[in-house]
Design a protein around this motif. Structure first.
Motif, PDB file in Angstrom:
ATOM      1  N   UNK A 113       5.903   3.624   1.329  1.00  0.00           N
ATOM      2  CA  UNK A 113       5.781   2.087   0.740  1.00  0.00           C
ATOM      3  C   UNK A 113       4.422   1.594   0.648  1.00  0.00           C
ATOM      4  N   UNK A 114       3.780   1.601   1.724  1.00  0.00           N
ATOM      5  CA  UNK A 114       2.338   1.063   2.070  1.00  0.00           C
ATOM      6  C   UNK A 114       1.503   1.947   1.333  1.00  0.00           C
ATOM      7  N   UNK A 115       1.575   3.143   1.344  1.00  0.00           N
ATOM      8  CA  UNK A 115       0.824   4.196   0.609  1.00  0.00           C
ATOM      9  C   UNK A 115       0.680   3.678  -1.031  1.00  0.00           C
ATOM     10  N   UNK A 116       1.923   3.477  -1.358  1.00  0.00           N
ATOM     11  CA  UNK A 116       1.953   3.407  -2.754  1.00  0.00           C
ATOM     12  C   UNK A 116       1.258   2.013  -3.041  1.00  0.00           C
ATOM     13  N   UNK A 117       1.443   1.388  -2.492  1.00  0.00           N
ATOM     14  CA  UNK A 117       0.786  -0.245  -2.581  1.00  0.00           C
ATOM     15  C   UNK A 117      -0.817  -0.066  -2.455  1.00  0.00           C
ATOM     16  N   UNK A 118      -1.239   0.851  -1.707  1.00  0.00           N
ATOM     17  CA  UNK A 118      -2.700   0.985  -1.378  1.00  0.00           C
ATOM     18  C   UNK A 118      -3.353   1.892  -2.517  1.00  0.00           C
ATOM     19  N   UNK A 119      -2.526   2.782  -3.123  1.00  0.00           N
ATOM     20  CA  UNK A 119      -2.953   3.525  -4.028  1.00  0.00           C
ATOM     21  C   UNK A 119      -3.265   2.884  -5.439  1.00  0.00           C
ATOM     22  N   UNK A 120      -1.949   2.038  -5.636  1.00  0.00           N
ATOM     23  CA  UNK A 120      -1.984   1.106  -6.912  1.00  0.00           C
ATOM     24  C   UNK A 120      -3.053   0.103  -6.809  1.00  0.00           C
ATOM     25  N   UNK A 121      -3.417  -0.458  -5.729  1.00  0.00           N
ATOM     26  CA  UNK A 121      -4.479  -1.497  -5.505  1.00  0.00           C
ATOM     27  C   UNK A 121      -5.785  -1.088  -5.458  1.00  0.00           C
TER      28      UNK A 121
END
Length: 273
Positions: A113-121
Protein backbone atom coordinates in the motif's frame (compact mmCIF):
# COMPACT_ATOMS: atom_id res chain seq x y z
CA UNK A 1 12.57 -50.92 -12.06
CA UNK A 2 13.27 -51.25 -8.35
CA UNK A 3 11.58 -48.90 -5.91
CA UNK A 4 14.93 -47.62 -4.62
CA UNK A 5 15.89 -46.44 -8.09
CA UNK A 6 12.79 -44.23 -8.13
CA UNK A 7 13.08 -43.00 -4.57
CA UNK A 8 16.58 -41.56 -4.94
CA UNK A 9 15.78 -39.24 -7.87
CA UNK A 10 12.58 -38.14 -6.15
CA UNK A 11 14.44 -37.36 -2.94
CA UNK A 12 17.12 -35.44 -4.81
CA UNK A 13 14.49 -33.49 -6.75
CA UNK A 14 12.67 -32.75 -3.50
CA UNK A 15 15.82 -31.39 -1.89
CA UNK A 16 16.54 -29.24 -4.94
CA UNK A 17 13.04 -27.79 -4.95
CA UNK A 18 13.19 -27.15 -1.22
CA UNK A 19 16.50 -25.37 -1.65
CA UNK A 20 15.06 -23.21 -4.41
CA UNK A 21 12.01 -22.29 -2.36
CA UNK A 22 14.09 -21.29 0.65
CA UNK A 23 16.90 -19.53 -1.20
CA UNK A 24 17.39 -15.91 -0.21
CA UNK A 25 16.21 -13.42 -2.84
CA UNK A 26 18.93 -11.70 -4.82
CA UNK A 27 19.33 -7.94 -5.12
CA UNK A 28 17.39 -7.76 -8.38
CA UNK A 29 14.39 -9.51 -6.81
CA UNK A 30 14.53 -7.19 -3.82
CA UNK A 31 14.60 -4.13 -6.05
CA UNK A 32 11.64 -5.39 -8.08
CA UNK A 33 9.68 -6.09 -4.90
CA UNK A 34 10.26 -2.51 -3.72
CA UNK A 35 8.90 0.66 -5.35
CA UNK A 36 12.43 1.77 -6.24
CA UNK A 37 12.47 0.36 -9.78
CA UNK A 38 9.13 2.02 -10.61
CA UNK A 39 10.32 5.34 -9.22
CA UNK A 40 13.67 5.10 -11.02
CA UNK A 41 11.79 4.54 -14.28
CA UNK A 42 10.41 8.07 -13.89
CA UNK A 43 13.79 9.71 -13.22
CA UNK A 44 14.51 10.93 -16.78
CA UNK A 45 11.26 12.89 -16.82
CA UNK A 46 11.62 13.93 -13.17
CA UNK A 47 15.09 15.38 -13.68
CA UNK A 48 14.23 17.02 -16.99
CA UNK A 49 11.10 18.66 -15.57
CA UNK A 50 12.83 19.72 -12.36
CA UNK A 51 15.78 21.33 -14.14
CA UNK A 52 13.56 23.04 -16.70
CA UNK A 53 11.37 24.52 -13.97
CA UNK A 54 14.37 25.58 -11.90
CA UNK A 55 16.12 27.34 -14.79
CA UNK A 56 12.95 29.12 -15.86
CA UNK A 57 12.18 30.29 -12.34
CA UNK A 58 15.74 31.55 -11.82
CA UNK A 59 15.73 33.46 -15.11
CA UNK A 60 19.32 32.39 -15.79
CA UNK A 61 18.55 31.47 -19.38
CA UNK A 62 15.74 32.08 -21.89
CA UNK A 63 12.87 29.55 -21.70
CA UNK A 64 13.91 27.97 -25.00
CA UNK A 65 17.42 27.30 -23.67
CA UNK A 66 15.94 25.87 -20.46
CA UNK A 67 13.80 23.50 -22.54
CA UNK A 68 16.83 22.46 -24.58
CA UNK A 69 18.84 21.72 -21.45
CA UNK A 70 15.91 19.76 -20.07
CA UNK A 71 15.83 17.72 -23.27
CA UNK A 72 19.56 17.01 -22.95
CA UNK A 73 19.06 15.90 -19.36
CA UNK A 74 16.18 13.60 -20.24
CA UNK A 75 18.25 11.89 -22.91
CA UNK A 76 21.26 11.51 -20.64
CA UNK A 77 19.50 9.20 -18.19
CA UNK A 78 18.68 5.55 -18.70
CA UNK A 79 16.56 4.00 -15.98
CA UNK A 80 18.11 0.60 -16.73
CA UNK A 81 21.59 1.97 -15.99
CA UNK A 82 20.47 3.43 -12.67
CA UNK A 83 18.78 0.16 -11.71
CA UNK A 84 21.89 -1.81 -12.58
CA UNK A 85 24.00 0.42 -10.36
CA UNK A 86 21.55 0.00 -7.48
CA UNK A 87 21.50 -3.79 -7.90
CA UNK A 88 25.29 -4.04 -8.00
CA UNK A 89 25.67 -1.89 -4.89
CA UNK A 90 22.97 -3.80 -3.00
CA UNK A 91 24.72 -7.07 -3.81
CA UNK A 92 28.01 -5.67 -2.54
CA UNK A 93 26.72 -3.98 0.62
CA UNK A 94 23.85 -6.08 2.00
CA UNK A 95 24.10 -9.57 3.44
CA UNK A 96 21.76 -12.33 2.19
CA UNK A 97 19.91 -12.07 5.49
CA UNK A 98 19.38 -8.34 5.04
CA UNK A 99 18.18 -8.80 1.47
CA UNK A 100 15.74 -11.42 2.69
CA UNK A 101 14.47 -9.12 5.44
CA UNK A 102 13.94 -6.24 3.00
CA UNK A 103 12.24 -8.56 0.52
CA UNK A 104 10.01 -9.90 3.29
CA UNK A 105 8.89 -6.40 4.26
CA UNK A 106 7.91 -5.56 0.70
CA UNK A 107 5.79 -8.70 0.50
CA UNK A 108 3.47 -7.41 3.23
CA UNK A 109 0.14 -5.69 2.43
CA UNK A 110 1.18 -2.55 4.33
CA UNK A 111 4.39 -2.24 2.32
CA UNK A 112 2.45 -2.75 -0.90
CA UNK A 113 0.00 0.00 0.00
CA UNK A 114 2.81 2.40 0.90
CA UNK A 115 4.77 1.53 -2.24
CA UNK A 116 1.77 2.36 -4.44
CA UNK A 117 1.43 5.73 -2.72
CA UNK A 118 5.14 6.51 -3.18
CA UNK A 119 5.13 5.58 -6.86
CA UNK A 120 2.06 7.71 -7.56
CA UNK A 121 3.42 10.75 -5.70
CA UNK A 122 6.83 10.59 -7.40
CA UNK A 123 5.35 11.04 -10.88
CA UNK A 124 5.89 14.56 -12.28
CA UNK A 125 2.18 14.66 -13.12
CA UNK A 126 1.46 14.65 -9.37
CA UNK A 127 3.72 17.61 -8.55
CA UNK A 128 1.15 20.35 -9.27
CA UNK A 129 -1.35 18.67 -6.94
CA UNK A 130 1.28 18.33 -4.21
CA UNK A 131 1.98 22.07 -4.45
CA UNK A 132 -1.69 23.05 -4.62
CA UNK A 133 -2.62 20.96 -1.57
CA UNK A 134 0.43 21.80 0.53
CA UNK A 135 -1.10 24.67 2.50
CA UNK A 136 -4.28 22.75 3.29
CA UNK A 137 -2.40 19.61 4.36
CA UNK A 138 0.01 21.61 6.52
CA UNK A 139 -2.94 23.14 8.37
CA UNK A 140 -4.80 19.83 8.67
CA UNK A 141 -1.89 17.97 10.24
CA UNK A 142 -0.49 20.79 12.38
CA UNK A 143 0.10 19.53 15.91
CA UNK A 144 -0.94 15.98 15.06
CA UNK A 145 0.87 12.67 15.39
CA UNK A 146 1.50 12.70 11.64
CA UNK A 147 3.45 15.94 11.95
CA UNK A 148 5.46 14.51 14.84
CA UNK A 149 6.29 11.37 12.87
CA UNK A 150 8.00 13.42 10.18
CA UNK A 151 11.29 13.80 12.03
CA UNK A 152 11.53 10.02 12.36
CA UNK A 153 10.65 9.57 8.72
CA UNK A 154 13.11 12.19 7.51
CA UNK A 155 15.97 10.81 9.57
CA UNK A 156 15.28 7.21 8.54
CA UNK A 157 14.68 7.92 4.84
CA UNK A 158 17.42 10.58 4.58
CA UNK A 159 14.97 12.43 2.33
CA UNK A 160 15.95 16.03 3.07
CA UNK A 161 19.66 15.29 3.43
CA UNK A 162 19.77 13.49 0.09
CA UNK A 163 17.65 16.11 -1.67
CA UNK A 164 19.90 18.95 -0.49
CA UNK A 165 23.08 17.13 -1.56
CA UNK A 166 21.61 16.36 -4.97
CA UNK A 167 20.32 19.91 -5.43
CA UNK A 168 23.74 21.41 -4.68
CA UNK A 169 25.48 18.97 -7.02
CA UNK A 170 23.01 19.62 -9.84
CA UNK A 171 23.22 23.39 -9.36
CA UNK A 172 27.01 23.18 -9.41
CA UNK A 173 27.04 21.15 -12.62
CA UNK A 174 24.58 23.41 -14.40
CA UNK A 175 26.03 26.56 -12.83
CA UNK A 176 29.41 25.82 -14.36
CA UNK A 177 27.77 25.53 -17.76
CA UNK A 178 25.71 28.69 -17.30
CA UNK A 179 28.84 30.61 -16.32
CA UNK A 180 30.57 29.47 -19.49
CA UNK A 181 27.60 30.31 -21.68
CA UNK A 182 27.35 33.79 -20.15
CA UNK A 183 31.14 34.33 -20.24
CA UNK A 184 31.11 34.54 -16.45
CA UNK A 185 34.55 33.78 -15.03
CA UNK A 186 33.31 32.37 -11.72
CA UNK A 187 35.70 29.60 -10.68
CA UNK A 188 34.29 26.12 -10.07
CA UNK A 189 35.54 25.98 -6.47
CA UNK A 190 34.22 29.46 -5.70
CA UNK A 191 30.84 28.41 -7.04
CA UNK A 192 30.96 25.29 -4.84
CA UNK A 193 31.81 27.40 -1.79
CA UNK A 194 28.97 29.78 -2.56
CA UNK A 195 26.48 26.95 -2.91
CA UNK A 196 27.72 25.27 0.27
CA UNK A 197 27.30 28.55 2.16
CA UNK A 198 23.65 28.47 1.10
CA UNK A 199 23.13 24.95 2.47
CA UNK A 200 21.28 26.03 5.67
CA UNK A 201 18.80 28.15 3.72
CA UNK A 202 18.50 25.48 1.05
CA UNK A 203 17.88 22.86 3.70
CA UNK A 204 14.99 24.89 5.07
CA UNK A 205 13.42 25.30 1.65
CA UNK A 206 13.98 21.69 0.56
CA UNK A 207 12.91 20.42 3.98
CA UNK A 208 9.56 22.15 3.57
CA UNK A 209 9.13 20.61 0.13
CA UNK A 210 9.96 17.18 1.53
CA UNK A 211 7.44 17.72 4.33
CA UNK A 212 4.77 18.78 1.83
CA UNK A 213 5.48 15.65 -0.20
CA UNK A 214 5.39 13.50 2.93
CA UNK A 215 1.96 14.79 3.95
CA UNK A 216 0.59 14.28 0.44
CA UNK A 217 2.16 10.88 -0.24
CA UNK A 218 1.07 9.23 3.01
CA UNK A 219 -2.25 11.01 3.47
CA UNK A 220 -4.18 7.72 3.12
CA UNK A 221 -1.73 5.73 5.26
CA UNK A 222 -2.75 5.30 8.90
CA UNK A 223 -0.42 6.20 11.75
CA UNK A 224 -0.26 2.52 12.68
CA UNK A 225 0.88 1.68 9.15
CA UNK A 226 3.38 4.55 9.19
CA UNK A 227 4.86 3.27 12.43
CA UNK A 228 5.32 -0.17 10.88
CA UNK A 229 7.04 1.47 7.91
CA UNK A 230 9.30 3.52 10.17
CA UNK A 231 10.19 0.42 12.17
CA UNK A 232 11.38 -1.15 8.92
CA UNK A 233 13.30 1.95 7.82
CA UNK A 234 15.00 2.15 11.22
CA UNK A 235 15.98 -1.52 11.27
CA UNK A 236 19.53 -2.46 10.32
CA UNK A 237 18.37 -3.97 7.04
CA UNK A 238 16.10 -1.02 6.29
CA UNK A 239 18.84 1.52 7.02
CA UNK A 240 21.33 -0.33 4.83
CA UNK A 241 18.85 -0.66 1.98
CA UNK A 242 17.90 3.02 2.15
CA UNK A 243 21.51 4.18 2.34
CA UNK A 244 22.64 2.09 -0.64
CA UNK A 245 19.64 3.00 -2.81
CA UNK A 246 19.89 6.71 -1.99
CA UNK A 247 23.63 6.93 -2.62
CA UNK A 248 23.41 4.87 -5.81
CA UNK A 249 20.58 6.90 -7.30
CA UNK A 250 22.17 10.17 -6.24
CA UNK A 251 25.45 9.34 -7.96
CA UNK A 252 23.67 8.04 -11.05
CA UNK A 253 21.79 11.33 -11.27
CA UNK A 254 24.74 13.64 -10.63
CA UNK A 255 27.15 12.13 -13.16
CA UNK A 256 25.03 12.82 -16.29
CA UNK A 257 24.29 16.37 -15.09
CA UNK A 258 28.01 17.02 -14.62
CA UNK A 259 28.62 15.63 -18.09
CA UNK A 260 25.96 17.90 -19.57
CA UNK A 261 27.47 20.86 -17.74
CA UNK A 262 30.90 20.08 -19.20
CA UNK A 263 29.45 19.74 -22.71
CA UNK A 264 27.60 23.05 -22.45
CA UNK A 265 30.69 24.72 -21.03
CA UNK A 266 32.77 23.38 -23.94
CA UNK A 267 30.13 24.65 -26.36
CA UNK A 268 30.25 28.08 -24.72
CA UNK A 269 34.04 28.19 -24.90
CA UNK A 270 33.96 27.09 -28.53
CA UNK A 271 31.52 29.86 -29.36
CA UNK A 272 33.81 32.41 -27.77
CA UNK A 273 36.88 31.51 -29.81
Amino acid sequence: MRLNSLVKPLLITGFMLAGTAQAAPDAREVLEASPVDDIVAQYPEMMSRGIQDGLKQSGQVPPMVADSIGFLVSNSFRAADIEQRVVANLEAALTPEQLEEVHGWYQTPVAGKIAEAEIAASAPAAWPEIRSRAEDLNKRYQGTAREKLFDRFDAASRATESAVDTTIAVQLGLGTAMAALSRDSVHHEKMRERLESQRPALRGMVGQQVYDGYLFTYRDISNQEMNLYLDFLESEAGRSFTRVVTNSVQQAVIEPVESIGARLAAFGNFGGE
